[in-house]
Design a protein around this motif. Structure first.
Motif, PDB file in Angstrom:
ATOM      1  N   VAL A 282      51.729  50.634  74.555  1.00 53.35           N
ATOM      2  CA  VAL A 282      52.768  50.746  75.573  1.00 53.35           C
ATOM      3  C   VAL A 282      52.390  51.803  76.608  1.00 53.35           C
ATOM      4  O   VAL A 282      51.502  52.631  76.377  1.00 53.35           O
ATOM      5  CB  VAL A 282      54.142  51.136  74.944  1.00 53.35           C
ATOM      6  N   GLN A 283      53.076  51.720  77.744  1.00 54.55           N
ATOM      7  CA  GLN A 283      53.022  52.806  78.731  1.00 54.55           C
ATOM      8  C   GLN A 283      54.374  53.498  78.676  1.00 54.55           C
ATOM      9  O   GLN A 283      55.417  52.830  78.645  1.00 54.55           O
ATOM     10  CB  GLN A 283      52.788  52.251  80.133  1.00 54.55           C
ATOM     11  N   ILE A 284      54.365  54.814  78.669  1.00 53.56           N
ATOM     12  CA  ILE A 284      55.611  55.561  78.556  1.00 53.56           C
ATOM     13  C   ILE A 284      55.798  56.385  79.816  1.00 53.56           C
ATOM     14  O   ILE A 284      54.891  57.107  80.231  1.00 53.56           O
ATOM     15  CB  ILE A 284      55.602  56.480  77.314  1.00 53.56           C
ATOM     16  N   SER A 285      56.985  56.247  80.413  1.00 53.58           N
ATOM     17  CA  SER A 285      57.296  57.030  81.606  1.00 53.58           C
ATOM     18  C   SER A 285      58.128  58.236  81.183  1.00 53.58           C
ATOM     19  O   SER A 285      59.216  58.086  80.621  1.00 53.58           O
ATOM     20  CB  SER A 285      58.073  56.166  82.596  1.00 53.58           C
ATOM     21  N   VAL A 286      57.581  59.419  81.407  1.00 58.11           N
ATOM     22  CA  VAL A 286      58.301  60.651  81.070  1.00 58.11           C
ATOM     23  C   VAL A 286      58.434  61.464  82.357  1.00 58.11           C
ATOM     24  O   VAL A 286      57.427  61.934  82.920  1.00 58.11           O
ATOM     25  CB  VAL A 286      57.547  61.483  80.007  1.00 58.11           C
ATOM     26  N   ARG A 287      59.650  61.622  82.831  1.00 51.94           N
ATOM     27  CA  ARG A 287      59.844  62.418  84.049  1.00 51.94           C
ATOM     28  C   ARG A 287      59.641  63.901  83.724  1.00 51.94           C
ATOM     29  O   ARG A 287      59.818  64.311  82.572  1.00 51.94           O
ATOM     30  CB  ARG A 287      61.249  62.178  84.616  1.00 51.94           C
ATOM     31  N   PRO A 288      59.302  64.719  84.725  1.00 55.01           N
ATOM     32  CA  PRO A 288      59.038  66.141  84.457  1.00 55.01           C
ATOM     33  C   PRO A 288      60.164  66.818  83.681  1.00 55.01           C
ATOM     34  O   PRO A 288      59.903  67.659  82.817  1.00 55.01           O
ATOM     35  CB  PRO A 288      58.895  66.728  85.865  1.00 55.01           C
ATOM     36  N   GLU A 289      61.419  66.414  83.976  1.00 52.68           N
ATOM     37  CA  GLU A 289      62.550  67.062  83.302  1.00 52.68           C
ATOM     38  C   GLU A 289      62.824  66.476  81.919  1.00 52.68           C
ATOM     39  O   GLU A 289      63.729  66.914  81.227  1.00 52.68           O
ATOM     40  CB  GLU A 289      63.805  66.977  84.184  1.00 52.68           C
ATOM     41  N   GLU A 290      62.032  65.468  81.515  1.00 50.71           N
ATOM     42  CA  GLU A 290      62.256  64.843  80.212  1.00 50.71           C
ATOM     43  C   GLU A 290      61.321  65.381  79.138  1.00 50.71           C
ATOM     44  O   GLU A 290      61.266  64.860  78.029  1.00 50.71           O
ATOM     45  CB  GLU A 290      62.114  63.308  80.335  1.00 50.71           C
ATOM     46  N   PHE A 291      60.586  66.423  79.471  1.00 50.79           N
ATOM     47  CA  PHE A 291      59.779  67.118  78.465  1.00 50.79           C
ATOM     48  C   PHE A 291      60.555  68.307  77.911  1.00 50.79           C
ATOM     49  O   PHE A 291      61.318  68.956  78.634  1.00 50.79           O
ATOM     50  CB  PHE A 291      58.488  67.653  79.082  1.00 50.79           C
ATOM     51  N   LYS A 350      63.961  61.798  73.879  1.00 50.92           N
ATOM     52  CA  LYS A 350      63.661  60.406  73.539  1.00 50.92           C
ATOM     53  C   LYS A 350      64.722  59.431  74.010  1.00 50.92           C
ATOM     54  O   LYS A 350      64.445  58.248  74.145  1.00 50.92           O
ATOM     55  CB  LYS A 350      63.407  60.256  72.035  1.00 50.92           C
ATOM     56  N   GLU A 351      65.920  59.900  74.292  1.00 52.76           N
ATOM     57  CA  GLU A 351      66.933  58.968  74.804  1.00 52.76           C
ATOM     58  C   GLU A 351      66.748  58.713  76.304  1.00 52.76           C
ATOM     59  O   GLU A 351      67.314  57.789  76.860  1.00 52.76           O
ATOM     60  CB  GLU A 351      68.356  59.451  74.479  1.00 52.76           C
TER      61      GLU A 351
END
Ligand SMILES: Nc1ncnc2c1ncn2[C@@H]1O[C@H](COP(=O)(O)OP(=O)(O)OP(=O)(O)O)[C@@H](O)[C@H]1O
Ligand SMILES: [Mg+2]
Length: 370
Positions: A282-291, A350-351
């Motif tokens: 899969v490709q996972i999109s993690v925005r800067p504020e989601e770390f 993760k949500e």
């Protein structure tokens, strides 16, 4: 009266080149609808088709029940505002705004009343006797807006109306446009390639690429659950990481991100065609504020490369063990800014993250269309 615009299987060709292949879309009565997408994706082309300035090579455009494909631009009752102000330099502010009304053969008293009303709405009353050259860019743009709405159009079309203005004025003007549109209630189609501006003013946004709508939704839906990797990267900032998901008990999936970091995700829905495989790349999109920065050593190991202090938040550019550089945002703390070279551990919210198929075309995260 404002109208519903229904676009069905619309095709635009320039010579042999198809710029818009079979586009369908319904813009609701009174809605503030934005076309957003990279340069050359067909935004202006579509707007000009609605206005009647472009030929239509296939499909239909309705205003309410009426097909307008063959209706002349002047008979569509449309107001327009473009990037260049296009107000008449030889007429005063009042003269510019009255122009469209004079063509409609209203009495002088009626024209004066309508012009005075609209001058108040766009807040340029004090400048009504000035010539355009003695106005600021924002004031000129208000004249253009007033001139477009004073005729009470069924549809207001705006193509990058703010792109000639400086940053502060853009924000002031976009708020003004939104307020005026709400007050007047005209079905509005707005074109921009500024995604923040789109989110600030729109009821709904269509994100386009190469003449094809990639995602149509509210600003929140598009930001939080982008339909594909293109939309995720086009709207806001994000990091795209490679990983895999593996079926686990009770319908949940184990997300493997980098080496040695896993999360259990309960909001993944894999279509049947893909579900046969136990493990999917899969490709996972993690925005800067989601770390999330963690103290323990169970997350992804990363090394700080540099930091940018932006007041409330600090942005860090960090290198993961894989060598990939990602951007993360943390609320600034009074005492501490992490130093280059410092090793940290990262987890994800993760949500909030979005998980896509290997090609980046399909969002597996449930609630993709909230
Ligand atoms: N008159 C024309 N003849 C041939 N091709 C055209 C014509 N007008 C536009 N195009 C092409 O159609 C495509 C869409 O152009 P359009 O102006 O609609 O893009 P846009 O999304 O408004 O871009 P921008 O954000 O740069 O304004 C582009 O590839 C453009 O080169
Ligand atoms: Mg354009």
């Amino acid at each position: 009266m404002s109208v519903t615009i229904t676009i069905q299987d619309l095709v635009k060709k320039y010579g042999d080149t198809t710029v818009i292949p079979e586009l369908s879309l319904e813009i609701k009565q009174g809605e503030f609808f934005t076309l957003l997408g990279p340069s050359g994706c067909g935004k202006t082309t579509l707007l000009r088709m609605i206005a009647g300035f472009n030929s239509i090579e296939g499909g239909t455009i309705h205003f309410n029940e009426r097909v307008i494909n063959q209706v002349e631009p002047g008979k569509r009752n449309i107001g327009m505002v473009f990037q260049s102000y296009a107000i008449f330099p030889h007429l005063t502010v009042k003269g510019n705004i009255a122009f469209g009304l004079e063509n409609r053969k209203l009495s002088k008293a009626e024209i004066n009343a309508k012009v005075d009303d609209i001058l108040k709405v766009v807040q340029i009353e004090p400048y009504k006797d000035r010539m355009p050259k003695n106005l600021s860019g924002g004031q000129q743009q208000r004249v253009a807006l007033a001139r477009a709405i004073v005729i009470r159009p069924d549809v207001l079309l705006m193509d990058e109306p703010l792109s000639n203005l400086d940053a502060k004025l853009r924000v002031d003007m976009r708020n003004a446009i939104k307020d005026i549109q709400r007050e007047v209630g005209i079905t509005t189609v707005y074109v921009t390639h500024d995604q923040e501006e789109a989110m600030a003013v729109s009821d709904r946004i269509a994100v386009m690429k190469s003449g094809v709508i990639q995602h149509l939704g509210t600003p929140q839906e598009i930001y939080q659950r982008p339909a594909n990797v293109f939309v995720a990267t086009f709207i806001g900032r994000t990091n795209i990481l490679a990983g895999s998901i593996t079926k686990a008990a009770g319908g949940s999936y184990a997300l493997q991100l980098g080496s040695g970091y896993a999360e259990e995700l309960s909001n993944i829905e894999v279509p049947r065609a893909d579900a046969a495989a136990n493990t999917l790349n899969v490709q996972i999109s993690v925005r800067p504020e989601e770390f999330i920065l963690t103290e323990d050593q169970t997350g992804m190991k990363a090394t700080i490369v540099h930091s940018v202090f932006l007041g409330q938040n600090t942005h860090y550019f960090v290198d993961l063990a894989s060598g990939q550089r990602v951007e993360i945002t943390q609320e600034s703390k009074a005492s501490q800014i992490l130093e280059p070279g410092q090793v940290i551990y990262l987890k994800v919210k993760k949500e909030k993250i979005n998980v896509y198929d290997a090609a980046g075309d399909l969002n597996y995260t449930r609630g993709a269309r909230l």
